[in-house]
Design an enzyme around this catalytic site. Structure first.
Site, mmCIF file in Angstrom:
data_model
loop_
_atom_site.group_PDB
_atom_site.id
_atom_site.type_symbol
_atom_site.label_atom_id
_atom_site.label_comp_id
_atom_site.label_asym_id
_atom_site.label_seq_id
_atom_site.Cartn_x
_atom_site.Cartn_y
_atom_site.Cartn_z
ATOM 1 N N GLU A 86 -4.883 -3.754 -2.106
ATOM 2 C CA GLU A 86 -6.454 -3.585 -2.005
ATOM 3 C C GLU A 86 -6.814 -2.288 -1.165
ATOM 4 O O GLU A 86 -7.965 -1.695 -1.125
ATOM 5 C CB GLU A 86 -7.068 -4.700 -1.256
ATOM 6 C CG GLU A 86 -7.089 -5.128 -0.045
ATOM 7 C CD GLU A 86 -5.585 -6.132 0.215
ATOM 8 O OE1 GLU A 86 -4.684 -5.876 -0.432
ATOM 9 O OE2 GLU A 86 -5.709 -6.974 0.771
ATOM 10 N N ARG A 87 -5.632 -1.537 -0.544
ATOM 11 C CA ARG A 87 -6.019 -0.433 0.319
ATOM 12 C C ARG A 87 -6.141 0.751 -0.368
ATOM 13 O O ARG A 87 -6.763 1.650 -0.236
ATOM 14 C CB ARG A 87 -4.984 -0.295 1.334
ATOM 15 C CG ARG A 87 -4.473 -1.330 2.061
ATOM 16 C CD ARG A 87 -4.323 -1.128 3.690
ATOM 17 N NE ARG A 87 -4.085 -2.342 4.352
ATOM 18 C CZ ARG A 87 -4.906 -3.461 4.642
ATOM 19 N NH1 ARG A 87 -6.112 -3.359 4.150
ATOM 20 N NH2 ARG A 87 -4.417 -4.458 5.137
ATOM 21 N N PHE A 146 0.914 -1.295 0.022
ATOM 22 C CA PHE A 146 -0.047 0.011 -0.027
ATOM 23 C C PHE A 146 0.802 1.210 -0.052
ATOM 24 O O PHE A 146 0.414 2.297 -0.607
ATOM 25 C CB PHE A 146 -1.052 -0.011 1.268
ATOM 26 C CG PHE A 146 -0.123 0.431 2.539
ATOM 27 C CD1 PHE A 146 -0.144 1.918 2.798
ATOM 28 C CD2 PHE A 146 0.285 -0.483 3.312
ATOM 29 C CE1 PHE A 146 0.509 2.310 4.058
ATOM 30 C CE2 PHE A 146 0.904 -0.099 4.396
ATOM 31 C CZ PHE A 146 1.107 1.263 4.745
ATOM 32 N N CYS A 201 9.499 1.781 3.511
ATOM 33 C CA CYS A 201 10.595 0.805 4.034
ATOM 34 C C CYS A 201 11.869 1.244 4.143
ATOM 35 O O CYS A 201 12.823 0.473 4.758
ATOM 36 C CB CYS A 201 10.565 -0.232 2.837
ATOM 37 S SG CYS A 201 11.216 0.344 1.461
HETATM 38 P P1 NAD Z 1 1.614 -6.501 3.003
HETATM 39 O O1 NAD Z 1 2.662 -7.644 3.269
HETATM 40 O O2 NAD Z 1 0.246 -6.515 4.047
HETATM 41 O O3 NAD Z 1 0.842 -6.713 1.690
HETATM 42 C C1 NAD Z 1 1.587 -6.534 0.502
HETATM 43 C C2 NAD Z 1 0.805 -7.232 -0.419
HETATM 44 O O4 NAD Z 1 0.686 -8.522 -0.141
HETATM 45 C C3 NAD Z 1 -0.483 -6.729 -1.050
HETATM 46 O O5 NAD Z 1 -0.863 -6.658 -2.134
HETATM 47 C C4 NAD Z 1 -1.502 -7.546 -0.212
HETATM 48 O O6 NAD Z 1 -2.790 -7.606 -0.660
HETATM 49 C C5 NAD Z 1 -0.879 -8.960 0.000
HETATM 50 N N1 NAD Z 1 -0.930 -9.787 0.937
HETATM 51 C C6 NAD Z 1 -1.366 -9.360 2.214
HETATM 52 N N2 NAD Z 1 -1.600 -10.444 3.015
HETATM 53 C C7 NAD Z 1 -1.287 -11.657 2.231
HETATM 54 C C8 NAD Z 1 -1.496 -12.788 2.623
HETATM 55 N N3 NAD Z 1 -1.776 -13.367 3.741
HETATM 56 N N4 NAD Z 1 -1.354 -13.715 1.708
HETATM 57 C C9 NAD Z 1 -0.923 -13.350 0.288
HETATM 58 N N5 NAD Z 1 -1.018 -11.895 0.041
HETATM 59 C C10 NAD Z 1 -1.076 -10.998 0.913
HETATM 60 O O7 NAD Z 1 2.308 -5.150 3.249
HETATM 61 P P2 NAD Z 1 1.811 -3.915 3.209
HETATM 62 O O8 NAD Z 1 1.297 -3.603 4.580
HETATM 63 O O9 NAD Z 1 0.758 -3.440 1.938
HETATM 64 O O10 NAD Z 1 3.157 -2.881 2.964
HETATM 65 C C11 NAD Z 1 3.940 -2.634 4.002
HETATM 66 C C12 NAD Z 1 5.086 -3.391 4.124
HETATM 67 O O11 NAD Z 1 5.868 -3.299 2.810
HETATM 68 C C13 NAD Z 1 6.250 -2.927 5.226
HETATM 69 O O12 NAD Z 1 6.561 -4.204 5.921
HETATM 70 C C14 NAD Z 1 7.110 -2.387 4.407
HETATM 71 O O13 NAD Z 1 8.572 -2.454 4.987
HETATM 72 C C15 NAD Z 1 7.261 -3.424 3.147
HETATM 73 N N6 NAD Z 1 7.802 -2.396 1.920
HETATM 74 C C16 NAD Z 1 8.860 -3.069 1.629
HETATM 75 C C17 NAD Z 1 9.836 -2.437 0.425
HETATM 76 C C18 NAD Z 1 10.907 -2.964 0.095
HETATM 77 O O14 NAD Z 1 11.463 -2.563 -0.855
HETATM 78 N N7 NAD Z 1 11.606 -3.638 0.914
HETATM 79 C C19 NAD Z 1 9.098 -1.565 -0.037
HETATM 80 C C20 NAD Z 1 7.825 -0.951 0.354
HETATM 81 C C21 NAD Z 1 7.368 -1.462 1.500
#
Ligand code: NAD
Length: 499
Positions: free
Chosen positions: A176-177, A149, A281
């Site tokens: 989805e957010r 998101f 991140c």
């Molecule tokens: P998230 O892991 O909740 O979601 C990421 C994606 O995974 C979304 O599309 C979501 O729909 C999907 N998802 C969520 N739960 C799932 C499940 N149980 N099974 C399958 N798919 C699922 O992450 P978020 O809250 O959207 O983003 C924040 C996180 O992303 C933080 O931890 C941040 O550090 C990380 N991030 C990392 C980078 C990087 O390059 N390392 C960059 C940006 C964000």
């Protein structure tokens, strides 16, 4: 109420699963739209259509594919404000910050205009008698991007630019957010001349993600999100024979040496710790001053700066430093972690727990927090808080400071603030973290370098964007050819353009 479906075969289509999720306005706490959550059957149909479209796209010459990227650069610049507004409305980040989100994605699209050069293979003339050997980089077919998101423009653009320029079709499953910006990107790609079906946006949750992971057609998965999901996606995708690169969470340390310019370091920490409400991140979430005196002087400078931060809705324009966090659940989680920090003995020097914004009482605003005397056993140190909370861990020496960053399970980014070249050099060489800043708090590499964390911040072999992205989205075929004899035809003298 606005209904957001999917982007399939060059048009917006309604979801058919009957399942939806609420899209919130984090500033007001109101539901502003509903997004469809795709079923496995919907995902499978979109993948099948992408596979058909990929054949001609993969055979299109790379220069023509690059021209779609060129046109995308123009269209994204044209619609910059519209895209940024959609991001701010659903994510909550400030309008200037949302434009930065689009800009950093746009830079990767600019880089992808040079794809034909990166896609060139190698050639050995006369590897044997009458034998030539050459390699070509070919697209994988259909690939998928699953994105978080917090950067709804930048990360989708990081994935789709190289994937499409290399001749693949892509299924994007955004968060989805905040699904509006990815849908607008789908529209822009069609306007830029991308053939229908080559890029599909399929909104959804775990059901859609699992359909991607188990699809026999999808060849590669690029994921960005939290570490537990990154690890899950990496294991299931690779177990199913796919190529995967999965980037996870972070806990980025900034080391402040006694010789650093402390005003500069304090300014850097406030921007890197609290920008985007800490939902980056690459946010700095741990400050590590070296020596008690450095720590006292740093805290003295941080407190007034943090207390002066302006928190508010994006509609306040440049008059606000950061906005709300993304959901009520995220807000509750941050405040729970702050309470745990207090209970476990950290000193809460700036306390944002009672923060309340008049007129926005139902919004997901969290005031800024600064902790001092945090220790490595505390939950606020071990966990990624992803909110406006900066922890200070006092280190007695440089060795203790670098050791803290090295022992932490995450390894996304880090920084050192110092005037000493020797310390900076040693830090850059020894640290086991993917992206390092020297007097730069958020060292996000530019589009022509690559982006990726180490340890639990990244799973897979290749980084995002830059040349690595073209390696990830292509596979190498090597041809050995032998022409022992043949009829030599007359020469062709016309200067022909490529078909
Ligand atoms: P998230 O892991 O909740 O979601 C990421 C994606 O995974 C979304 O599309 C979501 O729909 C999907 N998802 C969520 N739960 C799932 C499940 N149980 N099974 C399958 N798919 C699922 O992450 P978020 O809250 O959207 O983003 C924040 C996180 O992303 C933080 O931890 C941040 O550090 C990380 N991030 C990392 C980078 C990087 O390059 N390392 C960059 C940006 C964000």
């Amino acid at each position: 109420m606005e209904q957001i479906g999917h982007w399939i075969d060059g048009k917006r289509v309604a979801g058919t699963s009957g399942r939806t999720a609420d899209v919130m306005n984090p500033a007001t706490g109101e539901v502003q739209a509903q997004v469809a959550l795709a079923s496995k059957a919907e995902m499978d149909a979109a993948v099948a259509s992408a596979a058909k479209a990929q054949v001609a796209w993969g055979a299109t010459n790379p220069q023509r594919r690059a021209r779609v990227m060129m046109e995308m650069v123009r269209l994204i610049n044209r619609d910059m404000d519209k895209l940024a507004e959609a991001i701010s409305r659903e994510h909550g980040k400030t309008f200037p910050d949302a434009k930065g989100d689009v800009q950093r994605g746009l830079e990767v699209i600019e880089f992808c205009i040079g794809a034909p050069h990166l896609l060139k293979g190698e050639f050995t003339d006369s590897a044997g008698p009458g034998i030539d050997m050459y390699s070509m980089r070919q697209p994988l077919g259909v690939v998928a991007g699953i994105t978080p998101f917090n950067f709804p423009a930048m990360i989708p653009l990081w994935k789709l630019g190289p994937a499409l320029a290399a001749g693949n079709a892509m299924i994007l499953k955004p968060s989805e957010r905040d699904p509006s910006c990815p849908m607008m990107i789908g529209e822009l790609l069609t306007e830029a001349g991308l053939p229908d079906g080559v890029f599909q946006v399929i909104n959804g949750d775990k059901e859609a993600v699992d359909a991607i992971l188990d699809s026999e057609t999808i060849q590669a998965v690029g994921f960005v999100g939290s570490t537990p999901i990154a690890q899950y996606i990496y294991s299931r995708a690779t177990a199913n024979g796919k190529r995967a690169q999965c980037f996870g969470g972070a806990k980025n340390h900034m080391i402040i040496m006694p010789d650093a310019d402390l005003d500069q370091a304090a300014d850097a920490l406030v921007g890197a710790g609290f920008g985007a409400a800490g939902e980056r991140c690459m946010a700095i979430s741990v400050a590590v001053p070296v020596g008690e005196e450095t720590a006292d002087r740093l805290i003295e400078r941080l407190v007034p700066r943090i207390e002066a931060l302006k928190v508010g809705p994006y509609t306040a324009g440049t008059d606000v430093d950061f906005g709300p966090v993304v959901t009520k659940a995220a807000k509750e989680n941050i405040l729970r972690l702050v309470e745990s920090g207090v209970a476990q003995g950290a000193e809460l020097v700036v306390d944002g727990r009672d923060f309340n914004l008049q007129g926005y009482e139902d919004g997901f605003f969290v005031g800024p927090h600064l902790f001092d005397r945090v220790t490595p056993d505390m939950d606020i140190y071990k966990t990624e808080i992803f909110g406006p909370v900066l922890s200070t861990v006092r280190a007695a020496s440089y060795e203790e400071a670098i050791g803290l960053a090295m022992d932490h399970e995450y390894g996304n980014g880090t920084a050192i603030f110092t005037r000493d070249g020797d310390a900076a050099r040693d830090f850059a060489n020894r640290i086991n973290i993917g992206m390092v800043g020297i007097n730069v708090p958020i060292p996000v590499p530019l589009a022509y370098h690559t982006f990726g964390g180490w340890k639990k911040s990244g799973f897979g072999d290749l980084n995002q964007h830059g040349p690595d992205a073209f390696r990830f989205y292509t596979r190498t075929k090597t041809i050995t050819s032998r022409w022992p004899s043949g009829i030599k035809e007359g020469g062709e003298f016309n200067f022909k353009a490529m078909d």
